[in-house]
Design a protein around this motif. Sequence first.
Motif, PDB file in Angstrom:
ATOM      1  N   LEU A 145      15.934  15.768  26.534  1.00 27.34           N
ATOM      2  CA  LEU A 145      14.634  16.067  25.910  1.00 27.34           C
ATOM      3  C   LEU A 145      13.617  14.951  26.154  1.00 27.34           C
ATOM      4  O   LEU A 145      12.440  15.218  26.382  1.00 27.34           O
ATOM      5  CB  LEU A 145      14.826  16.321  24.413  1.00 27.34           C
ATOM      6  CG  LEU A 145      15.614  17.581  24.073  1.00 27.34           C
ATOM      7  CD1 LEU A 145      15.883  17.649  22.572  1.00 27.34           C
ATOM      8  CD2 LEU A 145      14.883  18.822  24.538  1.00 27.34           C
ATOM      9  N   ILE A 146      14.064  13.706  26.138  1.00 24.21           N
ATOM     10  CA  ILE A 146      13.160  12.586  26.442  1.00 24.21           C
ATOM     11  C   ILE A 146      12.739  12.643  27.913  1.00 24.21           C
ATOM     12  O   ILE A 146      11.581  12.422  28.250  1.00 24.21           O
ATOM     13  CB  ILE A 146      13.840  11.239  26.114  1.00 24.21           C
ATOM     14  CG1 ILE A 146      13.977  11.080  24.604  1.00 24.21           C
ATOM     15  CG2 ILE A 146      13.052  10.075  26.714  1.00 24.21           C
ATOM     16  CD1 ILE A 146      14.839   9.897  24.185  1.00 24.21           C
TER      17      ILE A 146
ATOM     18  N   ARG B 211       9.966  15.181  28.648  1.00 33.66           N
ATOM     19  CA  ARG B 211       8.656  14.921  28.023  1.00 33.66           C
ATOM     20  C   ARG B 211       7.703  14.331  29.031  1.00 33.66           C
ATOM     21  O   ARG B 211       8.074  13.585  29.903  1.00 33.66           O
ATOM     22  CB  ARG B 211       8.810  13.925  26.875  1.00 33.66           C
ATOM     23  CG  ARG B 211       8.897  14.605  25.544  1.00 33.66           C
ATOM     24  CD  ARG B 211       8.982  13.601  24.470  1.00 33.66           C
ATOM     25  NE  ARG B 211       7.631  13.143  24.138  1.00 33.66           N
ATOM     26  CZ  ARG B 211       7.353  12.361  23.133  1.00 33.66           C
ATOM     27  NH1 ARG B 211       8.324  11.913  22.391  1.00 33.66           N
ATOM     28  NH2 ARG B 211       6.131  12.012  22.880  1.00 33.66           N
ATOM     29  N   LYS B 212       6.482  14.627  28.853  1.00 35.10           N
ATOM     30  CA  LYS B 212       5.463  14.111  29.773  1.00 35.10           C
ATOM     31  C   LYS B 212       4.815  12.886  29.219  1.00 35.10           C
ATOM     32  O   LYS B 212       4.682  12.617  28.113  1.00 35.10           O
ATOM     33  CB  LYS B 212       4.419  15.176  30.056  1.00 35.10           C
ATOM     34  CG  LYS B 212       5.059  16.306  30.818  1.00 35.10           C
ATOM     35  CD  LYS B 212       4.042  17.296  31.232  1.00 35.10           C
ATOM     36  CE  LYS B 212       4.804  18.333  31.940  1.00 35.10           C
ATOM     37  NZ  LYS B 212       4.460  19.310  32.589  1.00 35.10           N
TER      38      LYS B 212
END
Length: 93
Positions: free
Chosen positions: A88-89, A92-93
Amino acid sequence: MKTWFHAVEMTLLVMVGLRVLSGLIELTAAGLMLRFNSVEKAIGLNAMLVIIGPTIFITSIAVGLIGMSDRLSFSKFAFIGAGVLLILIGIRK
């Protein structure tokens, strides 16, 4: 004689169902983009899909982990949780 559905775990069926649902939503959005024939509306549909994808991903993993909870130790759960967190990290943008 057992039927095919008795041989497949219910947890797996739920995970597969979530993925099928996700795919149908994606295909429906693609069809709507073609039907509307508008870049603006296509961007709006894509914005809605941004919410659906990660939600299905997280839900599917949660269902799988719950289904495996009796077979995994706490440390393995921690490693899996860390892996999901890193994914999930990473996206991420």
